[in-house]
Design an enzyme around this catalytic site. Sequence first.
Site, PDB file in Angstrom:
ATOM      1  N   GLN A 169       0.839  -1.203   0.000  1.00 22.11           N
ATOM      2  CA  GLN A 169       0.000   0.000   0.000  1.00 22.11           C
ATOM      3  C   GLN A 169       0.872   1.250   0.000  1.00 22.11           C
ATOM      4  O   GLN A 169       1.902   1.285   0.670  1.00 22.11           O
ATOM      5  CB  GLN A 169      -0.887   0.014   1.257  1.00 22.11           C
ATOM      6  CG  GLN A 169      -1.796   1.206   1.360  1.00 22.11           C
ATOM      7  CD  GLN A 169      -2.365   1.379   2.763  1.00 22.11           C
ATOM      8  OE1 GLN A 169      -1.980   2.263   3.501  1.00 22.11           O
ATOM      9  NE2 GLN A 169      -3.296   0.501   3.135  1.00 22.11           N
ATOM     10  N   GLU A 174      -3.265   5.647  -0.583  1.00 22.73           N
ATOM     11  CA  GLU A 174      -3.916   6.401   0.484  1.00 22.73           C
ATOM     12  C   GLU A 174      -3.403   7.830   0.469  1.00 22.73           C
ATOM     13  O   GLU A 174      -2.202   8.055   0.307  1.00 22.73           O
ATOM     14  CB  GLU A 174      -3.574   5.741   1.832  1.00 22.73           C
ATOM     15  CG  GLU A 174      -4.091   6.473   3.044  1.00 22.73           C
ATOM     16  CD  GLU A 174      -3.631   5.830   4.348  1.00 22.73           C
ATOM     17  OE1 GLU A 174      -2.628   5.082   4.332  1.00 22.73           O
ATOM     18  OE2 GLU A 174      -4.256   6.081   5.383  1.00 22.73           O
ATOM     19  N   GLU A 193      -9.466   2.885   6.393  1.00 21.51           N
ATOM     20  CA  GLU A 193      -8.753   2.176   7.458  1.00 21.51           C
ATOM     21  C   GLU A 193      -8.480   3.089   8.646  1.00 21.51           C
ATOM     22  O   GLU A 193      -7.576   2.827   9.435  1.00 21.51           O
ATOM     23  CB  GLU A 193      -7.429   1.581   6.938  1.00 21.51           C
ATOM     24  CG  GLU A 193      -6.423   2.608   6.491  1.00 21.51           C
ATOM     25  CD  GLU A 193      -5.110   1.994   6.015  1.00 21.51           C
ATOM     26  OE1 GLU A 193      -4.990   0.764   5.990  1.00 21.51           O
ATOM     27  OE2 GLU A 193      -4.210   2.780   5.681  1.00 21.51           O
ATOM     28  N   ASP A 230       4.881   1.652   8.458  1.00 17.06           N
ATOM     29  CA  ASP A 230       4.236   2.885   8.046  1.00 17.06           C
ATOM     30  C   ASP A 230       5.094   4.033   8.556  1.00 17.06           C
ATOM     31  O   ASP A 230       6.048   4.428   7.883  1.00 17.06           O
ATOM     32  CB  ASP A 230       2.814   2.912   8.644  1.00 17.06           C
ATOM     33  CG  ASP A 230       1.983   4.048   8.117  1.00 17.06           C
ATOM     34  OD1 ASP A 230       2.535   5.137   7.921  1.00 17.06           O
ATOM     35  OD2 ASP A 230       0.768   3.876   7.914  1.00 17.06           O
ATOM     36  N   SER A 282       1.786  -0.579   5.480  1.00 15.46           N
ATOM     37  CA  SER A 282       0.454   0.044   5.540  1.00 15.46           C
ATOM     38  C   SER A 282       0.570   1.506   5.138  1.00 15.46           C
ATOM     39  O   SER A 282      -0.312   2.306   5.419  1.00 15.46           O
ATOM     40  CB  SER A 282      -0.112  -0.075   6.948  1.00 15.46           C
ATOM     41  OG  SER A 282       0.709   0.607   7.869  1.00 15.46           O
TER      42      SER A 282
END
Length: 756
Positions: A148, A177, A228, A342, A369
């Site tokens: 991601q 994202e 999320e 992340d 993430s």
Amino acid sequence: MSQSYDANRWKRFDDWDARALRLDKFAVEDPENGFSAFRGAADPKPGLGIKGGKVTSMDGVAARDFDLIDAFIATYHIDPDIAEEAMAIPSEQLARMLVDMNVPRTELTRLARGLTPAKLAETVAQLNAMELSFAYSKMRARQSPGNQAHVTNAKDDPLQLAADAAIAVALGFDEIETTMRVARNSWSNALACCVGSAVGRAGTLFQCSSEEAEELEIGMAGFTSYAETVSVYGTESAFIDGDDTPWSKAWLAAAYASRGIKMRCTSGAAAELLMGFHEAKSLLYLEARCLCLQRGMGSQGTQNGGIDGAPLASSMPGGVRELLAENLVAVWLDLECASGNDARHSESDMRVAAKVLPYLIGGSDLICSGFGSILKYDNSFNPSSFNGEELEEFLVLQRDFEADGGLTAVEDARALDLRRRAIDALSHVLKDLGLAEATEVMKRSVAVASGSNDTQSFTPRDVALISDKIHSQGITVLDVIRSLHRGGFRDEAENLLFLVKLRVSGDYLQTSAVVRDGRVISAINDPNEYTGPGTGHRLSEERRAELAAIREVLDREEVLRAEATSEMGEAKAIRYQTMGPATPGTDPQEIVVGVSPGFGSKIFRTLAGHPLSAVLRALKAGIERGGGTMRIVRFWHTADTSFLGLSAARLSGSGLGIGIQSKGTAVIHQKDRLPHNNLELFSNAPITTLDHYEAMGFNATSYAQGVLPEPVVVPTRGEALGARFHPRVALTYAIETSMTEDGAAPENLQITFLET
């Protein structure tokens, strides 16, 4: 620092102080104050009481004393039909089952439905880092790994967002994202990334991280396809601090699912500690509570593994191991896991690479993430473990381990094409819907920009106006699709429509679902079925070739092509003329320089880039400065430096010779010595200068005269010369060895320098 013997500090500490690691701060383990990865001062012992199908006590707390979290877990997570059996299994035995390839994943996920948070934490705490990594690889839900990306920029510039989203899609990210520097810019960011993510291929899921109510509203307008940011905490006080409860979060999760939006929760170590509500409990125990909550809420997955708390968790002893452990609890509970990696937890590149490695080689539903596909300063989530600067390092790690991290290299020209397409598509939509008009200067600057510092595009204020218009005019994804179609961006319109249709069908709401090649793959139709060597995820030959295809890979033809570019220049600098067989000399001043087969005929530069003519000129100058004369002999029976030097020495009238390969590695040798017992070796050709070659020639004459000279030392600054040069070294040497012939006689070479 003082140089005296009484100095109070070893200078090595100065070197260590200069390392990036020293920017990291570390915390003492202090369980009473929440600084404990695995053993909190108030961690409960596992336990469960059930009567009449209802939980009467859990982890040492009677039902009448349950807080909000206990009550929710007892009601919605604990399965009374399994709990007695699961809780009766000793934690040591459960830990062994997690790493036993003969125990199916499905059996372990069944038992997890009956385990309390304390039991889950106690079990995984018994595994060391290697066992946690193995168990995670075995227990993760989907077989095919994914990744991601973060797509943001410091100006919230929609043109750059669209271009960077298109690149993220091309790199292979399954999800992208975004978030904003300015909160009111959320609608503009959502529209821009939505359009950019539809360039190149269909199926990349997208989310806009915003305030929860607004994020849901953006999702309902169709711009996003997953969420999320439903945050969950392990203490009641942390929940109440945000005016939330497990029930309100469950409602929000259900709201997303009801609109066909894939949803996962977020939790992670140290969140409660950062908020001041740790209750003297360990990071792992609190996270186990969070994960049981999420399973109880019906969430298909989680984003955990520290996330924003990762730097704090990593400051504690065992903190990074704890992050692994909490990821394992997540997949044991059968949740999709976007496994942290992340927020960058360290300034040390070594610590960052070490942290991601278990997930890369073991696989994860989403290895990061939030991989910063953009530069660090453009990452509005704050720097990720990996960012745009390090993206090629990640690609190489995939290649090194033949491990699928979900990414594929993008060729330069294609990248620029995709960026232009995304910019043009978004520019059309902005103009067509009356939102803004991008100038050619804006578009040109964004197309080639590495980051927002390079752009002359929309300002944050411009973006706020665009965002307000999108919201106030009630623009939805259908308006965008129609606009793209009107503008001739039919592929992008169809790609966006594909995702909208997926939301209607709800297929990608399955656990661990991503979309590849127009098809949903998930834990249902692509379950992780690892049961030992030869099972589970394996690279196909096609995928292996993709991982191997990084930039600037050398082969024999590339080496020869590069050398050919120097051939003409050398032809103007030096002429080689073969003068017949070389025989032993009698001149006591003679120094024979033995060159390798390809010297000056196939290879024309040393690894340091020196033209071979310049190297010979330097050797000659040094020999003549020492009162000697130089004879050049080409050897055909060997390309080895030591044997070139020894063979040269045996032909030399002085008994001293210099052997040199075309790549610049050289040796001073003497005729009576053993092959590898030379007088001086110059093995670091990439950093050997012409002055060093000149000194080499001079020293050879000194040895010939029976004088012991000061050996030439080629200083190094610790460069990883092997990594920089060995592929070229091996290919060059292979070219030279292919020219050798057993027993071939050496030949005298006459050289003429053509340039002064």
